[in-house]
Write an enzyme that holds these catalytic residues in place. Structure first.
Site, PDB file in Angstrom:
ATOM      1  N   ASP A  52       0.925  -1.173   0.139  1.00 45.76           N
ATOM      2  CA  ASP A  52      -0.022  -0.141  -0.022  1.00 45.76           C
ATOM      3  C   ASP A  52       0.739   1.203  -0.079  1.00 45.76           C
ATOM      4  O   ASP A  52       1.865   1.392   0.740  1.00 45.76           O
ATOM      5  CB  ASP A  52      -0.755   0.122   1.164  1.00 45.76           C
ATOM      6  CG  ASP A  52      -1.766   1.162   1.151  1.00 45.76           C
ATOM      7  OD1 ASP A  52      -2.967   1.087   0.554  1.00 45.76           O
ATOM      8  OD2 ASP A  52      -1.615   1.997   1.657  1.00 45.76           O
ATOM      9  N   ASN A  88      -2.755  13.181  -3.542  1.00 42.86           N
ATOM     10  CA  ASN A  88      -3.890  13.852  -4.147  1.00 42.86           C
ATOM     11  C   ASN A  88      -4.620  14.740  -3.917  1.00 42.86           C
ATOM     12  O   ASN A  88      -4.724  15.853  -4.782  1.00 42.86           O
ATOM     13  CB  ASN A  88      -4.957  12.390  -4.203  1.00 42.86           C
ATOM     14  CG  ASN A  88      -4.858  11.402  -5.395  1.00 42.86           C
ATOM     15  OD1 ASN A  88      -4.291  11.761  -6.320  1.00 42.86           O
ATOM     16  ND2 ASN A  88      -5.404  10.374  -5.048  1.00 42.86           N
ATOM     17  N   HIS A 129      -5.271  14.849  -8.565  1.00 37.48           N
ATOM     18  CA  HIS A 129      -5.313  13.351  -9.113  1.00 37.48           C
ATOM     19  C   HIS A 129      -4.348  13.148 -10.322  1.00 37.48           C
ATOM     20  O   HIS A 129      -3.850  11.833 -10.481  1.00 37.48           O
ATOM     21  CB  HIS A 129      -6.885  12.873  -9.570  1.00 37.48           C
ATOM     22  CG  HIS A 129      -7.619  13.050  -8.237  1.00 37.48           C
ATOM     23  ND1 HIS A 129      -7.730  11.938  -7.442  1.00 37.48           N
ATOM     24  CD2 HIS A 129      -8.745  13.747  -7.694  1.00 37.48           C
ATOM     25  CE1 HIS A 129      -8.541  12.120  -6.406  1.00 37.48           C
ATOM     26  NE2 HIS A 129      -9.149  13.391  -6.542  1.00 37.48           N
ATOM     27  N   ASP A 164      -2.274  10.042 -10.140  1.00 37.90           N
ATOM     28  CA  ASP A 164      -2.049   8.780 -11.325  1.00 37.90           C
ATOM     29  C   ASP A 164      -0.741   8.633 -11.592  1.00 37.90           C
ATOM     30  O   ASP A 164      -0.322   7.449 -11.702  1.00 37.90           O
ATOM     31  CB  ASP A 164      -3.061   9.040 -12.490  1.00 37.90           C
ATOM     32  CG  ASP A 164      -4.423   9.054 -11.938  1.00 37.90           C
ATOM     33  OD1 ASP A 164      -4.691   8.416 -10.889  1.00 37.90           O
ATOM     34  OD2 ASP A 164      -5.198   9.592 -12.807  1.00 37.90           O
ATOM     35  N   ARG A 172      10.727 -11.431  -9.980  1.00 40.23           N
ATOM     36  CA  ARG A 172      11.160 -12.581 -11.029  1.00 40.23           C
ATOM     37  C   ARG A 172      10.160 -12.607 -12.118  1.00 40.23           C
ATOM     38  O   ARG A 172       8.970 -12.080 -12.012  1.00 40.23           O
ATOM     39  CB  ARG A 172      11.501 -13.773 -10.244  1.00 40.23           C
ATOM     40  CG  ARG A 172      12.357 -13.702  -9.122  1.00 40.23           C
ATOM     41  CD  ARG A 172      12.258 -15.060  -8.421  1.00 40.23           C
ATOM     42  NE  ARG A 172      11.041 -15.212  -7.882  1.00 40.23           N
ATOM     43  CZ  ARG A 172      10.624 -16.508  -7.190  1.00 40.23           C
ATOM     44  NH1 ARG A 172      11.643 -17.327  -6.672  1.00 40.23           N
ATOM     45  NH2 ARG A 172       9.393 -16.598  -6.827  1.00 40.23           N
ATOM     46  N   TYR A 203       8.829 -15.276 -13.337  1.00 40.74           N
ATOM     47  CA  TYR A 203       7.786 -16.105 -12.811  1.00 40.74           C
ATOM     48  C   TYR A 203       6.824 -15.600 -11.754  1.00 40.74           C
ATOM     49  O   TYR A 203       6.314 -16.505 -11.238  1.00 40.74           O
ATOM     50  CB  TYR A 203       8.158 -17.504 -12.779  1.00 40.74           C
ATOM     51  CG  TYR A 203       9.352 -17.741 -11.855  1.00 40.74           C
ATOM     52  CD1 TYR A 203       9.106 -17.868 -10.565  1.00 40.74           C
ATOM     53  CD2 TYR A 203      10.874 -17.725 -12.570  1.00 40.74           C
ATOM     54  CE1 TYR A 203      10.644 -18.160  -9.865  1.00 40.74           C
ATOM     55  CE2 TYR A 203      11.721 -17.882 -11.901  1.00 40.74           C
ATOM     56  CZ  TYR A 203      11.922 -17.999 -10.568  1.00 40.74           C
ATOM     57  OH  TYR A 203      13.009 -18.345  -9.930  1.00 40.74           O
ATOM     58  N   GLU A 247      -4.742   2.394  -4.191  1.00 42.87           N
ATOM     59  CA  GLU A 247      -3.229   2.579  -4.212  1.00 42.87           C
ATOM     60  C   GLU A 247      -2.785   1.126  -3.500  1.00 42.87           C
ATOM     61  O   GLU A 247      -1.562   1.381  -3.181  1.00 42.87           O
ATOM     62  CB  GLU A 247      -2.803   3.584  -3.406  1.00 42.87           C
ATOM     63  CG  GLU A 247      -3.307   3.712  -1.833  1.00 42.87           C
ATOM     64  CD  GLU A 247      -4.493   4.070  -1.427  1.00 42.87           C
ATOM     65  OE1 GLU A 247      -4.824   4.683  -0.501  1.00 42.87           O
ATOM     66  OE2 GLU A 247      -5.212   4.188  -2.358  1.00 42.87           O
ATOM     67  N   ARG A 265      12.656  -6.028  -1.381  1.00 37.74           N
ATOM     68  CA  ARG A 265      13.236  -5.610  -2.790  1.00 37.74           C
ATOM     69  C   ARG A 265      12.288  -4.471  -3.239  1.00 37.74           C
ATOM     70  O   ARG A 265      12.537  -3.395  -3.997  1.00 37.74           O
ATOM     71  CB  ARG A 265      13.490  -6.633  -3.856  1.00 37.74           C
ATOM     72  CG  ARG A 265      14.709  -7.431  -3.712  1.00 37.74           C
ATOM     73  CD  ARG A 265      15.056  -8.060  -4.998  1.00 37.74           C
ATOM     74  NE  ARG A 265      14.137  -8.831  -5.457  1.00 37.74           N
ATOM     75  CZ  ARG A 265      13.839 -10.294  -5.345  1.00 37.74           C
ATOM     76  NH1 ARG A 265      14.536 -10.938  -4.367  1.00 37.74           N
ATOM     77  NH2 ARG A 265      12.777 -10.788  -5.906  1.00 37.74           N
TER      78      ARG A 265
END
Length: 915
Positions: free
Chosen positions: A783, A791, A796, A800, A815, A817, A826, A846
């Site tokens: 989040d 905002n 906005h 965005d 990765r 996969y 958000e 990460r």
């Protein structure tokens, strides 16, 4: 010595000696000419200076000639004898002159050719050379005699007289430069002329160059380091003090300073200049020494590699060696690398670099399956087998998953898996005491696996060996024996092996990519064959509908069998180009033409466009794509009458209608007559078929009749084919549009990530896979912190753009996969497959670091943005639902928010009992 070991290699030194001899002959001849014609400039360099005597000039001619004979014919006895005679005469003249001076005698040899009258008050005897000149001739003649001697040891002595003569002459030149007459003249005797001294210096140099590889000159001319130093220092040692002394003397003459100051300046200048020269030489020698050491290092590398013979018997594949636990590659379920490359080629690739190291290597699929494994050294073999036994099970999958197979854990989780996550080489210290180097294998842009090897010396420290012995359950003596048996590899060999490992990774990736391309090509060929079969079937249906009675019509009108066959060939085509190309190949027997074209009407029948053209002649000027209006064109009349039109002289037609651009273009191609045939399908005009010839009057009424018999069938076939192609193109456009709609339905419009429905579908699919394979699964709920403030403060649109930047950063660090989607507002959801809690936490960190490492640039603003993350992991997915794992991650995210945001929190692992 060999030629390559000398500075003066080859005939260059002989050429220089010959030039020195010629110079002496020339100077002597000019001096004689000056005495004969009374030219003062030839006798002395400047008026009032000492003249070169006649005997001196003759001595120079004899000395120069003898030198040339010795230099140009070193093996000719006759020339050697002449050179000896000349040398004897030179010595005799010098000795007689010196005797006259010492005993105050006159043998009458001074003015036997020319008479000299001394100026009033002049010192010396008329026509007699200076004592220093006589000594020099004795020395030069002695040197020539020694050079012409048969014994080598006598020839080596020839350099000493020449050196002394050169030194005496140099003193005379210095005397002239410094104005010190005692250096070139004794008070009661004649002085040595300036050009005499210079000629003696040249003669001395020529004699030294006769044998530059022997004696003192050999020391200077050698290619060895000391000789190179002497060649750099000697010219400066000779010239710099002389030049500095002359400058100091000129300053005293000008009254700039006194004797003491001049001497001080002279001494300091010598120190400074010679010090700079020594330092410059030292720098040069240091560079030479560095190059020598570099060459020695390269030579050592070659010696090491040449001394190490490949020992294939020590490089054992798990597919070939008698391993107690069997062939791990047999358990490979992915088989992307294994099937594409094969065991044998993998073994050859690994052996290329492993013969340099003699340790271990492994090739992994991207899911961790073994594609190949090698244990070469006794150290690696012993530790691998010991760590396998430590698992306490004979079941290979159980042993691989237990975490106690230390060699496997280091190779896969420690090295290869990390290299795939980082997409770059990864270097670690393995649990067995050596190092591991892993490189990801890429097929195009996709990571398909990893390859690694062990390198470095095993530990020999007693404490470390004792710790490894306890960890692996091995006797300490066995580890000590294996460690001592391993032969040390130099650093450059390890670097070479790393380079070969990278090459091996590229080679394996290229093989996999090529294999995939072949499979895609195979599928494409199968689809193409299917499409051809379908198209042929459709064409056959069209032929049956459109040309069912064509053969009967042609037979009733007595057309030839060739024309009937041509109509059948046309019907076999499915697309318009196929139909027209077959028509071009088929109608030659019934209609003459060198060029054929087809033009189609626009939907409103106001324009006609060239659709297809084929010609065997010059470059086409009126090509496909050419469009003309039907308004005012003669083509509209052809459509109205429905009758073909013949023009048998296009040049005459152009004179009547000079505005016809199409006629101008067709004439440019060399066409002279044409047959224009209207295409009308079921009463509707379609276009035109043009037959053109380079011959005038090529067409007759019979050719119009031939075309009219099959015009209806051809027109319908062309129209149907065009409509079929339009339908085909429309179908392709619809397929593309459907694919785009499907993409939009599964992706978030703002961020381009998966939308909520798609990411939940992926989570459900990965959860089912984890249940099936008994794997773990992790999710990360993320989040954006204080997004509402962004905002409210910036609007906005900036909000965005911020979300797009956050999504892009997170997407780049996952990765291939793993899956990432926008969960709502958000909030984002990441699905991390085949990962335990530490791995998922690392992935979350990460993502957290990727977003917060620097501000996001939006419309000229730099917005610092952070995220909070909640981590949940299902280690036993048998009874875990999507709602369970998302709920756990959501609660962890809530804790991260409560604890101050910009954090990563995790919940307890979900297991079957907890579920």
């Amino acid at each position: 010595m060999t030629r390559s070991s000398k500075l003066f290699a080859g005939p260059a030194h002989h050429t220089a000696a010959v030039l020195a001899g010629l110079f002496a002959v020339l100077v002597g001849a000019l001096a004689l000419l000056g005495w004969a014609l009374d030219i003062a400039a030839f006798k002395s360099v400047l008026p009032g200076m000492v003249t070169m005597k006649v005997n001196t000039a003759i001595g120079f001619i004899l000395a120069g000639g003898a030198l040339d004979l010795l230099a140009t014919a070193p093996a000719n006895p006759q020339r050697f004898n002449i050179a000896r005679i000349c040398a004897c005469i030179i010595v005799a003249v010098g000795a007689l002159t010196l005797t006259q001076d010492l005993l105050s005698l006159d043998f009458g040899i001074d003015q036997w050719l020319f008479t000299e009258i001394l100026p009033e008050g002049g010192a010396g005897t008329p026509g007699r050379m200076a004592p220093a000149t006589a000594v020099n001739f004795i020395l030069i003649g002695s040197s020539l005699l020694l050079c012409a001697a048969a014994a080598d040891h006598r020839r080596d002595l020839a350099q000493w007289p020449a050196l002394f003569a050169g030194f005496i002459s140099l003193l005379a030149v210095v005397g002239y430069v410094y104005g010190a007459s005692p250096l070139y003249k004794i008070s009661i005797y004649t002085g040595m002329a300036l050009h005499t001294a210079l000629t003696f210096i040249v003669l001395s140099a020529g004699l030294l160059l006769l044998r530059p590889d022997r004696g003192l000159i050999g020391i200077v001319s050698s290619a060895q380091l000391g000789s190179r130093v002497s060649r750099r220092l000697l010219p400066a040692v000779f010239m710099l003090p002389l030049a500095l002394g002359w400058l100091r003397l000129q300053g005293e003459y000008a009254g700039l300073y006194g004797l003491e100051f001049g001497l001080a300046i002279f001494a300091v200048s010598n120190v400074v200049v010679l010090t700079a020269l020594v330092l410059w030489t030292s720098v040069s020698l240091n560079r030479t020494e560095a190059r020598r050491r570099q060459s020695e290092g390269a030579l050592k590398k070659l010696e090491w590699m040449l001394s190490k013979k490949p020992a294939d018997a020590t490089v054992n594949s798990t597919g070939r060696a008698d391993q107690p636990y069997g062939d791990l590659a047999a358990l490979n379920t992915d088989r992307t690398i294994l099937d594409a490359v094969g065991k044998d080629l993998l073994h050859d690739i690994v052996a290329d670099f492993l013969n340099l190291l003699g340790t271990s290597s492994a090739v992994y699929e991207k899911n961790g399956d073994y594609a190949h494994g090698v244990f070469s050294s006794g150290w690696c073999q012993a530790l691998d087998l010991a760590s396998f036994r430590g698992c306490g099970t004979a079941d290979i999958p159980t042993a691989l998953a237990c975490g106690k197979w230390h060699c496997h854990e280091s190779c896969w989780n420690g090295a290869s898996r990390k290299s795939m996550q980082l997409r770059q080489a990864h270097d670690i210290e393995c649990q067995g005491g050596i190092r591991l180097y892993a490189v990801p294998i890429l097929a195009g842009e996709e990571i398909v696996g990893s390859i690694n090897f062990g390198y470095g010396d095993p530990p020999r420290d007693s404490d470390r060996l004792r710790g490894l012995a306890q960890k692996y359950g091995l006797p300490l003596e066995e580890l000590q024996r294996n460690a001592a048996a391993y032969e040390h590899r130099p650093h450059y060999i390890i670097e070479l092996a790393k380079a070969r490992l990278h090459s091996a990774a590229r080679l394996i990736g290229e093989i996999v990519q090529r294999k995939r391309a072949q499979e895609v090509l195979h599928v494409a060929n199968a689809l193409l064959d299917q499409r051809i079969t379908e198209r042929t079937a459709l064409a056959a249906i069209a032929v049956n509908e459109l040309t069912g009675n064509a053969n009967g019509v042609l037979r009733d009108l007595h057309f030839s069998r060739d024309a009937d066959a041509g109509a059948g060939v046309i019907a076999a085509g499915a697309f318009l180009d196929d139909v027209l190309n077959r028509a071009y190949d088929s109608f030659h027997t019934v209609i003459p033409y060198d060029r054929m074209g087809c033009s189609l009407l626009s939907a409103d029948e106001q324009y006609v466009t060239a659709r297809w053209v084929r010609s065997e002649g010059p470059p086409i000027a009126l090509d496909a794509g050419y469009t003309a209006s039907l308004a005012g064109s003669s083509l509209r009349e052809i459509l109205q009458t429905g009758q073909p039109r013949i023009i048998n002289d296009l040049e005459a037609y152009l004179e009547l209608r000079p505005e016809s651009q199409s006629t101008q273009l067709i004439l440019r191609e060399g066409i002279r007559s044409s047959l224009t045939c209207p295409l009308i399908a079921q009463g509707k005009p379609v276009g035109f078929l043009f037959f053109s010839s380079r011959q005038k009057y090529a067409y007759r009424i019979a050719h119009q009749d031939v075309f009219q018999q099959i015009a209806g069938q051809i027109s319908i076939l062309i129209e149907k084919t065009r409509l079929y192609q339009q339908v085909f193109e429309l179908n392709q456009n619809l397929l593309a549009a459907r694919g785009e709609l499907e993409h939009q339905a599964r992706h978030d419009v703002l961020t381009g990530l998966f939308n909520r429905r798609a990411i939940l579908e992926h989570l459900e699919a990965q959860l089912a896979r984890a249940r099936r394979l008994g794997r773990s699964l992790g999710v990360v709920m993320l989040d954006v912190d204080r997004f509402k403030e962004i905002n409210d403060r910036h609007g906005h649109l900036i909000g965005d753009a911020t979300l797009r930047g956050v999504a892009a950063r997170m997407k780049d660090c996952l990765r291939e996969y793993d899956y990432l989607g926008r969960f709502g507002g958000e909030e984002f959801l990441a699905v991390v497959a085949d990962a335990n809690l530490p791995d998922v936490l690392e992935a979350a960190r990460r993502l957290h670091h990727a977003v917060g490492r620097e501000a996001i640039a939006c419309e000229g603003l730099q917005l610092p943005v952070t995220i909070s993350a909640g981590v949940a992991v299902a280690e036993d997915c048998a009874e875990v639902s999507v709602e369970d794992i998302i709920g756990l991650a959501d609660r962890a995210l809530y804790r991260a928010k409560q604890n101050g945001r910009n954090k990563v929190e995790s919940g307890p692992a979900l297991r079957e009992s907890a579920a």
